[in-house]
Design a protein around this motif. Structure first.
Motif, PDB file in Angstrom:
ATOM      1  N   LEU A 547       0.810  -1.223   0.000  1.00  0.00           N
ATOM      2  CA  LEU A 547       0.000   0.000   0.000  1.00  0.00           C
ATOM      3  C   LEU A 547       0.839   1.268   0.000  1.00  0.00           C
ATOM      4  O   LEU A 547       0.445   2.291  -0.567  1.00  0.00           O
ATOM      5  CB  LEU A 547      -0.933   0.011   1.215  1.00  0.00           C
ATOM      6  N   ASP A 548       2.021   1.220   0.630  1.00  0.00           N
ATOM      7  CA  ASP A 548       2.853   2.423   0.708  1.00  0.00           C
ATOM      8  C   ASP A 548       3.494   2.783  -0.628  1.00  0.00           C
ATOM      9  O   ASP A 548       4.066   3.865  -0.778  1.00  0.00           O
ATOM     10  CB  ASP A 548       3.937   2.258   1.778  1.00  0.00           C
ATOM     11  N   GLN A 549       3.391   1.898  -1.613  1.00  0.00           N
ATOM     12  CA  GLN A 549       3.924   2.194  -2.948  1.00  0.00           C
ATOM     13  C   GLN A 549       2.845   2.065  -4.015  1.00  0.00           C
ATOM     14  O   GLN A 549       3.117   1.750  -5.170  1.00  0.00           O
ATOM     15  CB  GLN A 549       5.100   1.267  -3.267  1.00  0.00           C
ATOM     16  N   ASP A 550       1.595   2.367  -3.602  1.00  0.00           N
ATOM     17  CA  ASP A 550       0.436   2.190  -4.472  1.00  0.00           C
ATOM     18  C   ASP A 550       0.202   3.430  -5.331  1.00  0.00           C
ATOM     19  O   ASP A 550      -0.769   4.161  -5.143  1.00  0.00           O
ATOM     20  CB  ASP A 550      -0.790   1.889  -3.607  1.00  0.00           C
ATOM     21  N   SER A 551       1.055   3.629  -6.312  1.00  0.00           N
ATOM     22  CA  SER A 551       1.007   4.862  -7.110  1.00  0.00           C
ATOM     23  C   SER A 551      -0.216   4.957  -8.012  1.00  0.00           C
ATOM     24  O   SER A 551      -0.688   6.061  -8.316  1.00  0.00           O
ATOM     25  CB  SER A 551       2.278   4.984  -7.965  1.00  0.00           C
ATOM     26  N   ASP A 552      -0.756   3.818  -8.439  1.00  0.00           N
ATOM     27  CA  ASP A 552      -1.897   3.849  -9.365  1.00  0.00           C
ATOM     28  C   ASP A 552      -3.193   3.344  -8.753  1.00  0.00           C
ATOM     29  O   ASP A 552      -4.199   3.199  -9.451  1.00  0.00           O
ATOM     30  CB  ASP A 552      -1.578   3.046 -10.625  1.00  0.00           C
ATOM     31  N   GLY A 553      -3.194   3.062  -7.454  1.00  0.00           N
ATOM     32  CA  GLY A 553      -4.398   2.614  -6.778  1.00  0.00           C
ATOM     33  C   GLY A 553      -4.732   1.146  -6.964  1.00  0.00           C
ATOM     34  O   GLY A 553      -5.798   0.689  -6.536  1.00  0.00           O
ATOM     35  N   PHE A 554      -3.820   0.394  -7.561  1.00  0.00           N
ATOM     36  CA  PHE A 554      -4.083  -1.018  -7.834  1.00  0.00           C
ATOM     37  C   PHE A 554      -4.319  -1.795  -6.544  1.00  0.00           C
ATOM     38  O   PHE A 554      -5.276  -2.581  -6.443  1.00  0.00           O
ATOM     39  CB  PHE A 554      -2.915  -1.632  -8.607  1.00  0.00           C
ATOM     40  N   TYR A 555      -3.472  -1.600  -5.547  1.00  0.00           N
ATOM     41  CA  TYR A 555      -3.561  -2.398  -4.322  1.00  0.00           C
ATOM     42  C   TYR A 555      -4.785  -2.015  -3.501  1.00  0.00           C
ATOM     43  O   TYR A 555      -5.424  -2.876  -2.879  1.00  0.00           O
ATOM     44  CB  TYR A 555      -2.273  -2.263  -3.513  1.00  0.00           C
ATOM     45  N   GLN A 556      -5.128  -0.729  -3.493  1.00  0.00           N
ATOM     46  CA  GLN A 556      -6.329  -0.325  -2.789  1.00  0.00           C
ATOM     47  C   GLN A 556      -7.567  -0.910  -3.452  1.00  0.00           C
ATOM     48  O   GLN A 556      -8.497  -1.367  -2.787  1.00  0.00           O
ATOM     49  CB  GLN A 556      -6.434   1.206  -2.758  1.00  0.00           C
ATOM     50  N   ALA A 557      -7.567  -0.924  -4.788  1.00  0.00           N
ATOM     51  CA  ALA A 557      -8.683  -1.529  -5.521  1.00  0.00           C
ATOM     52  C   ALA A 557      -8.785  -3.022  -5.224  1.00  0.00           C
ATOM     53  O   ALA A 557      -9.883  -3.582  -5.118  1.00  0.00           O
ATOM     54  CB  ALA A 557      -8.526  -1.292  -7.022  1.00  0.00           C
TER      55      ALA A 557
END
Length: 595
Positions: A547-557
């Protein structure tokens, strides 16, 4: 209809971050260092290109044109022959094949990703190389060295294609009553006579030869499945120097006119004293054929994933573009006459259902692939045995659950389009037609459920199940931190429920054999949703770590989709479980004449 694009970002996440495939491959001595992460990534990239640019563009036209039969000759739709040649020249037909005979020797964890892409791009096209790969698997496992040397290189190379010929007009699931005969000859060959139906790729113009694997019985064979043998029967005989000889005594009598997969030639094959060669031992043909059938069952399961992914891509694109009514909370795009339909709760429900089920399926197919790799390539006998037990347990789940969810997902995708979903030009109706067969062939999903419940669970008193359950319990015990609690706690509850159901059916079946069949379909679905909860917990763990390197929102999605699965889809197990607990009695209150 949106153009199909291989879901490479999600495939890489599952393969590299959830299952750490490179570490797995390096730990398996039997792979002999054949693959590493960098090579795998390059292969995935290339597979994504060929499926999107070469195979997918033929999907709609192939459905419109269909395979054509005339006077025993089958012509595939325009472009299929050229695309198959390109696919074969890239080594994709022999992707997981034995390197000793020209295969690439790639692991199944990578192979399932490529299969999904091909099915997502074009179901009809995908079936030709899929059947060839399965034919190769059975031949490599059970054929003589002479047969392997003579046939495998050209099969792996895509110069020849393969089929499996099981079903007869009167014998589908019950193969023990087949009538096709094999008469032994003085030179060690056999003359095969009989009719087989529903033969995928039984005749076509993609390759110069077609190699049929045919189930038949010798004149003195025991009755039932114990009297079945397996034979290799080529369309053209093969000379000693490898060149093609005379045409064998077999022919395609017709092709079926089907609901879907119209570009795939589904043939009636007539064998009239065709010369064939024994594969494996006499009367052990069903065991040899199951090597191929189990491969095909996982492959057909993946067909469901590919269709669902294709449906999702189109449905999302449409939902973002189509404007209709205003959002319940007020106008989201006041400058337009209406808002895009993706703002509406029910549209989001359908899209998230497809997304959560498809991503769960992709993870589970990768997991099953990893167990296939472990059971094949590990040098530890106990580790291999565990892998074999899990493959046996999970193959019917993968085939049936992937395809049941694949149809559900395609129907949701069609529904997102509203009336346009029912119109051919938008593509969703083709996906619904194409995916429907996946629940039927390679053993209907009811048969898969019976296999899971009867052979794989009740027969061994839950031994295979406990292997899987113990692994999940180990994951739960190792991941008790609060960050994962929203995934791990529902998983623990679902597993406990599944354990109780398993014990209940095993106990009831001891006094009433009907309990196995009565529980089987619902039990398989409870099993599937519980397995997906395990997959989503593993995916959530991997996503939280990034999550701390989620630049494009992939992991949050990924986490949001996982929460939707846990909160909105996993609860399906409760109604299904109650159906199992109701037992077999409600099924047998009616007499046959009362139906």
């Amino acid at each position: 209809m949106a153009d199909y694009k291989a879901p490479l970002r999600d495939i890489r996440f599952v393969l590299n971050e959830v299952f750490e495939a490179d570490k797995l491959w390096q730990s398996l001595p039997g792979l002999n260092g054949a693959i590493d992460a960098e090579t795998a990534d390059a292969m995935l990239e290339e597979a994504g290109k060929i499926t999107a640019q070469t195979i997918a563009p033929l999907n709609r036209s192939g459905d419109e044109e269909g395979a054509q039969w005339k006077d025993g000759v089958v012509t595939t739709p325009s472009g299929f022959k050229e695309a198959f040649r390109t696919y074969a020249e890239g080594g994709w037909v022999g992707f997981a094949g034995n390197p000793e005979f020209g295969g690439l020797g790639m692991p199944k964890t990578l192979g399932v990703q490529v299969e999904e892409m091909v099915y997502g791009a074009n179901n009809s096209f995908a079936l030709y190389p899929a059947l060839t790969a399965g034919c190769c698997l059975a031949l490599d496992a059970h054929g003589s060295e002479e047969l392997k040397q003579a046939y495998l290189p050209n099969l792996y190379g895509g110069t020849w294609a393969g089929t499996m010929c099981l079903t007869e007009p009167h014998a589908g699931t019950d193969l023990g009553i087949i009538r096709t005969k094999a008469e032994p000859q003085a030179d060690g060959s056999y003359l095969i006579t009989g009719t087989k139906i529903f033969i995928t790729g039984g005749e076509h113009d993609l390759t110069e030869n077609i190699i049929h694997l045919v189930l038949a019985k010798l004149p003195d064979a025991p009755a039932g499945p114990k009297g079945i043998s397996l034979f290799l029967v080529p369309k053209f005989m093969v000379n000693a120097d490898g060149s093609l000889g005379e045409r064998n005594s077999l022919a395609c009598g017709s092709i079926e006119h089907k609901m879907g997969i119209k570009g795939s030639a589904t043939c009636v094959m007539n064998f009239d004293g065709a010369r064939g060669f024994l594969i494996g031992e006499i009367n052990k043909g069903l065991n040899a054929m199951f090597t191929m059938m189990n491969y095909e069952r996982l492959s057909i399961g993946i067909q469901g994933i590919g269709c669902a992914e294709a449906s999702y891509q189109s449905a999302v694109a449409y939902a973002r573009d189509r404007i209709q009514s205003r959002a319940p909370t007020g106008a989201q795009q006041p400058e337009k006459a209406a808002d895009p339909i993706i703002v509406h709760p029910d549209v989001r429900r359908m899209l998230l259902t497809i997304k959560a089920l498809t991503e769960g399926s992709r993870a589970f197919s990768t997991y099953v692939g990893s167990q296939l790799d472990i059971s094949k390539y590990s040098d530890d006998a106990e580790v291999r045995r565990k892998g074999e037990d899990l493959v046996a347990l999970l193959t019917p789940v993968a085939k049936a659950f992937f395809t049941d969810l694949g149809l559900e997902s395609c129907v949701h995708g069609q529904q997102v389009f509203g009336g346009h979903g029912y119109i051919r030009e938008w593509g969703q109706e083709q996906l619904v037609r194409d995916v429907r067969i996946a629940q039927i062939y390679e053993g209907t999903n009811g048969i898969q459920a019976l296999d899971l419940m009867g052979r794989k669970t009740v027969a061994n008193k839950g031994a295979f199940f406990r292997v899987f359950a113990d692994e999940i319990k180990g994951f739960i015990a190792a991941n008790g931190d609060q960050a994962l609690a929203e995934f791990v706690q529902p998983l623990a509850a679902a597993l406990e429920n599944l354990e109780q159901l398993t014990e209940l059916v095993i106990e009831r079946s001891q006094s009433n054999p009907n309990e196995v069949g009565a529980a089987s379909v619902e039990y398989l679905h409870v099993f599937g949703y519980t397995a997906y909860a395990y997959m989503w917990a593993r995916m959530a763990k991997a996503a939280l770590a990034k999550l701390d390197q989620d630049s494009d929102g992939f992991y949050q999605a990924k986490l949001s989709t996982g929460r939707f699965f846990i909160k909105r889809l996993l609860p399906r197990i409760h109604s299904l479980s109650e159906s199992v607990r109701a037992g077999s009695e409600p099924l047998f209150e009616l007499a046959a004449e009362q139906f």
